[in-house]
Motif scaffolding. Structure first.
Motif, PDB file in Angstrom:
ATOM      1  N   MET A 189      -2.460   5.492  -9.446  1.00  0.00           N
ATOM      2  CA  MET A 189      -1.440   4.514  -9.803  1.00  0.00           C
ATOM      3  C   MET A 189      -0.121   4.918  -9.153  1.00  0.00           C
ATOM      4  SD  MET A 189      -2.903   2.247 -11.802  1.00  0.00           S
ATOM      5  CE  MET A 189      -1.484   1.448 -12.557  1.00  0.00           C
ATOM      6  N   SER A 190       0.550   3.963  -8.561  1.00  0.00           N
ATOM      7  CA  SER A 190       1.854   4.237  -7.973  1.00  0.00           C
ATOM      8  C   SER A 190       2.852   3.176  -8.425  1.00  0.00           C
ATOM      9  CB  SER A 190       1.782   4.280  -6.444  1.00  0.00           C
ATOM     10  OG  SER A 190       1.412   3.020  -5.930  1.00  0.00           O
ATOM     11  N   GLU A 191       4.102   3.583  -8.484  1.00  0.00           N
ATOM     12  CA  GLU A 191       5.165   2.676  -8.922  1.00  0.00           C
ATOM     13  C   GLU A 191       6.302   2.742  -7.920  1.00  0.00           C
ATOM     14  OE1 GLU A 191       6.189   2.415 -13.189  1.00  0.00           O
ATOM     15  OE2 GLU A 191       8.233   2.933 -12.558  1.00  0.00           O
ATOM     16  N   ASN A 192       6.735   1.581  -7.455  1.00  0.00           N
ATOM     17  CA  ASN A 192       7.786   1.499  -6.452  1.00  0.00           C
ATOM     18  C   ASN A 192       8.894   0.590  -6.974  1.00  0.00           C
ATOM     19  OD1 ASN A 192       9.416   1.217  -4.232  1.00  0.00           O
ATOM     20  ND2 ASN A 192       7.804   0.574  -2.822  1.00  0.00           N
ATOM     21  N   VAL A 193      10.041   1.179  -7.297  1.00  0.00           N
ATOM     22  CA  VAL A 193      11.195   0.415  -7.778  1.00  0.00           C
ATOM     23  C   VAL A 193      12.102   0.137  -6.585  1.00  0.00           C
ATOM     24  CG1 VAL A 193      13.171   0.377  -9.329  1.00  0.00           C
ATOM     25  CG2 VAL A 193      11.030   1.444 -10.058  1.00  0.00           C
ATOM     26  N   GLN A 194      12.413  -1.148  -6.331  1.00  0.00           N
ATOM     27  CA  GLN A 194      13.121  -1.550  -5.114  1.00  0.00           C
ATOM     28  C   GLN A 194      14.508  -2.120  -5.422  1.00  0.00           C
ATOM     29  OE1 GLN A 194       9.278  -2.847  -2.430  1.00  0.00           O
ATOM     30  NE2 GLN A 194      10.217  -4.462  -3.642  1.00  0.00           N
ATOM     31  N   SER A 195      15.447  -1.829  -4.515  1.00  0.00           N
ATOM     32  CA  SER A 195      16.817  -2.336  -4.692  1.00  0.00           C
ATOM     33  C   SER A 195      17.516  -2.400  -3.336  1.00  0.00           C
ATOM     34  CB  SER A 195      17.598  -1.437  -5.664  1.00  0.00           C
ATOM     35  OG  SER A 195      17.653  -0.102  -5.189  1.00  0.00           O
ATOM     36  N   ASP A 196      18.805  -2.773  -3.366  1.00  0.00           N
ATOM     37  CA  ASP A 196      19.641  -2.862  -2.159  1.00  0.00           C
ATOM     38  C   ASP A 196      18.981  -3.760  -1.104  1.00  0.00           C
ATOM     39  OD1 ASP A 196      21.691  -2.469  -0.383  1.00  0.00           O
ATOM     40  OD2 ASP A 196      21.010  -0.502   0.287  1.00  0.00           O
ATOM     41  N   PHE A 197      18.762  -5.028  -1.476  1.00  0.00           N
ATOM     42  CA  PHE A 197      18.134  -5.979  -0.564  1.00  0.00           C
ATOM     43  C   PHE A 197      19.147  -6.455   0.474  1.00  0.00           C
ATOM     44  CE2 PHE A 197      15.252  -5.885  -4.055  1.00  0.00           C
ATOM     45  CZ  PHE A 197      14.009  -6.218  -3.540  1.00  0.00           C
ATOM     46  N   ARG A 198      18.736  -6.391   1.745  1.00  0.00           N
ATOM     47  CA  ARG A 198      19.604  -6.819   2.838  1.00  0.00           C
ATOM     48  C   ARG A 198      18.817  -7.710   3.792  1.00  0.00           C
ATOM     49  NH1 ARG A 198      22.185  -1.013   4.785  1.00  0.00           N
ATOM     50  NH2 ARG A 198      22.358  -0.046   2.696  1.00  0.00           N
ATOM     51  N   THR A 213       3.950   8.500  -8.261  1.00  0.00           N
ATOM     52  CA  THR A 213       2.512   8.296  -8.155  1.00  0.00           C
ATOM     53  C   THR A 213       1.771   9.286  -9.040  1.00  0.00           C
ATOM     54  OG1 THR A 213       0.591   8.407  -6.656  1.00  0.00           O
ATOM     55  CG2 THR A 213       2.497   9.745  -6.073  1.00  0.00           C
ATOM     56  N   SER A 214       0.641   8.845  -9.576  1.00  0.00           N
ATOM     57  CA  SER A 214      -0.160   9.730 -10.426  1.00  0.00           C
ATOM     58  C   SER A 214      -0.774  10.861  -9.615  1.00  0.00           C
ATOM     59  CB  SER A 214      -1.265   8.923 -11.119  1.00  0.00           C
ATOM     60  OG  SER A 214      -2.122   8.302 -10.174  1.00  0.00           O
ATOM     61  N   ALA A 215      -0.771  10.734  -8.274  1.00  0.00           N
ATOM     62  CA  ALA A 215      -1.296  11.804  -7.419  1.00  0.00           C
ATOM     63  C   ALA A 215      -0.349  12.998  -7.393  1.00  0.00           C
ATOM     64  CB  ALA A 215      -1.525  11.282  -6.002  1.00  0.00           C
ATOM     65  N   MET A 216       0.934  12.750  -7.710  1.00  0.00           N
ATOM     66  CA  MET A 216       1.941  13.817  -7.760  1.00  0.00           C
ATOM     67  C   MET A 216       2.760  13.638  -9.029  1.00  0.00           C
ATOM     68  SD  MET A 216       3.207  13.776  -3.784  1.00  0.00           S
ATOM     69  CE  MET A 216       4.362  15.133  -4.017  1.00  0.00           C
ATOM     70  N   PRO A 217       2.154  13.894 -10.195  1.00  0.00           N
ATOM     71  CA  PRO A 217       2.855  13.652 -11.460  1.00  0.00           C
ATOM     72  C   PRO A 217       4.142  14.459 -11.584  1.00  0.00           C
ATOM     73  CG  PRO A 217       0.827  14.922 -11.799  1.00  0.00           C
ATOM     74  CD  PRO A 217       0.808  14.454 -10.396  1.00  0.00           C
ATOM     75  N   GLY A 218       5.167  13.777 -12.093  1.00  0.00           N
ATOM     76  CA  GLY A 218       6.451  14.446 -12.305  1.00  0.00           C
ATOM     77  C   GLY A 218       7.346  14.481 -11.086  1.00  0.00           C
ATOM     78  N   THR A 219       6.853  13.961  -9.955  1.00  0.00           N
ATOM     79  CA  THR A 219       7.634  13.980  -8.718  1.00  0.00           C
ATOM     80  C   THR A 219       8.143  12.588  -8.380  1.00  0.00           C
ATOM     81  OG1 THR A 219       6.314  15.814  -7.836  1.00  0.00           O
ATOM     82  CG2 THR A 219       7.612  14.550  -6.264  1.00  0.00           C
ATOM     83  N   LYS A 220       9.446  12.473  -8.146  1.00  0.00           N
ATOM     84  CA  LYS A 220      10.038  11.209  -7.715  1.00  0.00           C
ATOM     85  C   LYS A 220      10.428  11.317  -6.250  1.00  0.00           C
ATOM     86  CE  LYS A 220      11.881   9.411 -12.072  1.00  0.00           C
ATOM     87  NZ  LYS A 220      13.105   8.910 -12.764  1.00  0.00           N
ATOM     88  N   MET A 221      10.123  10.267  -5.514  1.00  0.00           N
ATOM     89  CA  MET A 221      10.455  10.229  -4.089  1.00  0.00           C
ATOM     90  C   MET A 221      11.432   9.089  -3.842  1.00  0.00           C
ATOM     91  SD  MET A 221       6.569  10.829  -2.671  1.00  0.00           S
ATOM     92  CE  MET A 221       5.843   9.956  -4.070  1.00  0.00           C
ATOM     93  N   GLY A 222      12.616   9.425  -3.361  1.00  0.00           N
ATOM     94  CA  GLY A 222      13.603   8.415  -3.027  1.00  0.00           C
ATOM     95  C   GLY A 222      13.515   8.085  -1.548  1.00  0.00           C
ATOM     96  N   LEU A 223      13.569   6.797  -1.229  1.00  0.00           N
ATOM     97  CA  LEU A 223      13.448   6.368   0.166  1.00  0.00           C
ATOM     98  C   LEU A 223      14.602   5.439   0.510  1.00  0.00           C
ATOM     99  CD1 LEU A 223      11.432   6.504   2.647  1.00  0.00           C
ATOM    100  CD2 LEU A 223      10.646   4.260   1.884  1.00  0.00           C
ATOM    101  N   LYS A 224      15.317   5.761   1.580  1.00  0.00           N
ATOM    102  CA  LYS A 224      16.414   4.913   2.046  1.00  0.00           C
ATOM    103  C   LYS A 224      16.164   4.536   3.507  1.00  0.00           C
ATOM    104  CE  LYS A 224      20.098   6.490  -1.052  1.00  0.00           C
ATOM    105  NZ  LYS A 224      20.245   5.175  -1.711  1.00  0.00           N
ATOM    106  N   ILE A 225      16.154   3.247   3.775  1.00  0.00           N
ATOM    107  CA  ILE A 225      15.972   2.771   5.150  1.00  0.00           C
ATOM    108  C   ILE A 225      17.298   2.928   5.903  1.00  0.00           C
ATOM    109  CG2 ILE A 225      15.568   0.721   6.576  1.00  0.00           C
ATOM    110  CD1 ILE A 225      13.583  -0.244   4.490  1.00  0.00           C
ATOM    111  N   THR A 226      17.214   3.523   7.079  1.00  0.00           N
ATOM    112  CA  THR A 226      18.402   3.717   7.902  1.00  0.00           C
ATOM    113  C   THR A 226      18.470   2.714   9.055  1.00  0.00           C
ATOM    114  OG1 THR A 226      17.226   5.414   9.192  1.00  0.00           O
ATOM    115  CG2 THR A 226      18.570   6.160   7.342  1.00  0.00           C
ATOM    116  N   ALA A 227      17.314   2.187   9.466  1.00  0.00           N
ATOM    117  CA  ALA A 227      17.269   1.172  10.526  1.00  0.00           C
ATOM    118  C   ALA A 227      15.981   0.376  10.388  1.00  0.00           C
ATOM    119  CB  ALA A 227      17.345   1.816  11.906  1.00  0.00           C
ATOM    120  N   LEU A 228      16.066  -0.918  10.626  1.00  0.00           N
ATOM    121  CA  LEU A 228      14.889  -1.781  10.525  1.00  0.00           C
ATOM    122  C   LEU A 228      14.912  -2.808  11.648  1.00  0.00           C
ATOM    123  CD1 LEU A 228      13.449  -3.226   7.225  1.00  0.00           C
ATOM    124  CD2 LEU A 228      13.537  -4.614   9.292  1.00  0.00           C
TER     125      LEU A 228
END
Length: 243
Positions: A189-198, A213-228
């Motif tokens: 199971m994975s959960e992706n919370v999304q924000s800062d829509f451009r 993700t349940s594959a890495m319990p207790g770990t949060k991964m923050g992702l920021k797009i720098t270029a698209l």
């Protein structure tokens, strides 16, 4: 007389069920239509490729990631950790990886379930034209998410992967995705919370995500797009497994 009453009750039940299903189907399509319009409308139909540069914050490390996708054809990600670059790629129904962190400096084939999981990521347009893609969707009520009212729209892919999309009743952006997939015989199971829509070329994307993700319990991964980049020219050879 009793038989007639029973028949009437049965017909009434069938009519109610039919009306309920029709209203439900109409409602979910209405929600999806508003979501598609909010994301860019028919411009989504012209989306054929994408290149994303991002930075992931995981376990107190900043990990640069470059992801290249060709709609329904190819996926390739490159992430650099401690000076070593890990590559994962899918080319149609085949996939491969180079992972020097695991001692593999040459390309090796990915397991079948990993290929299926990454192949799902080659669809750049999500709920757009979901019927033509063979996706099944249901509207599973409404909730509150961090103070925002959202619709719960569950999407089941032909591969069996199930994604619950939490769609804002205000903006009709997807604020959270909960995905269920199978990996190495285990349900993940994975959960992706999304924000800062451009907007990029008229299509809206979340530039910030927080993934657990349940594959890495207790770990949060923050992702920021720098270029698209939208619809860049992509050499299809980058998805092919090196010899």
């Amino acid at each position: 007389m009793q038989h007639s009453k029973n028949l009437f009750k049965l017909l009434a039940f069938l009519i109610i069920v039919g009306i309920t299903n029709a209203v439900s189907a109409q409602t979910v399509d209405d929600v999806i239509a508003k979501h598609i319009k909010a994301m860019g409308g028919e411009k989504l139909g012209k989306l054929q490729s994408m290149k994303i540069s991002a930075e992931m914050d995981i376990m107190n490390m900043k990990v640069p990631i470059t992801t290249t996708i060709v709609q329904n054809k190819g996926f390739r990600s490159e992430s650099t950790v401690q000076g070593m670059t890990v590559v994962q790629a899918v080319n149609g129904n085949a996939g491969w990886t180079i992972n020097p962190m695991a001692g593999n400096t040459k390309a090796t084939a990915l397991p079948e379930d990993a290929v299926k999981s990454l192949a799902n990521e080659t669809d750049l347009t999500g709920l757009y034209n979901y019927k033509e893609k063979g996706y099944k969707v249901t509207l599973d009520g409404e909730e509150e998410l961090a103070g925002a009212k959202v619709y719960k729209v569950t999407m089941t892919l032909p591969s069996g992967v199930r994604r619950i999309n939490y769609i804002s009743k205000d903006t009709f952006y997807i604020l959270k995705i909960v995905a269920q997939t199978s990996m190495n015989g285990q349900e993940i199971m994975s959960e992706n919370v999304q924000s800062d829509f451009r907007a990029v070329d008229g299509i809206y994307y979340p530039f910030t995500s927080e993934v657990t993700t349940s594959a890495m319990p207790g770990t949060k991964m923050g992702l920021k797009i720098t270029a698209l980049e939208v619809n860049p020219k992509i050499d299809p050879k980058i998805f092919e497994m090196p010899q």
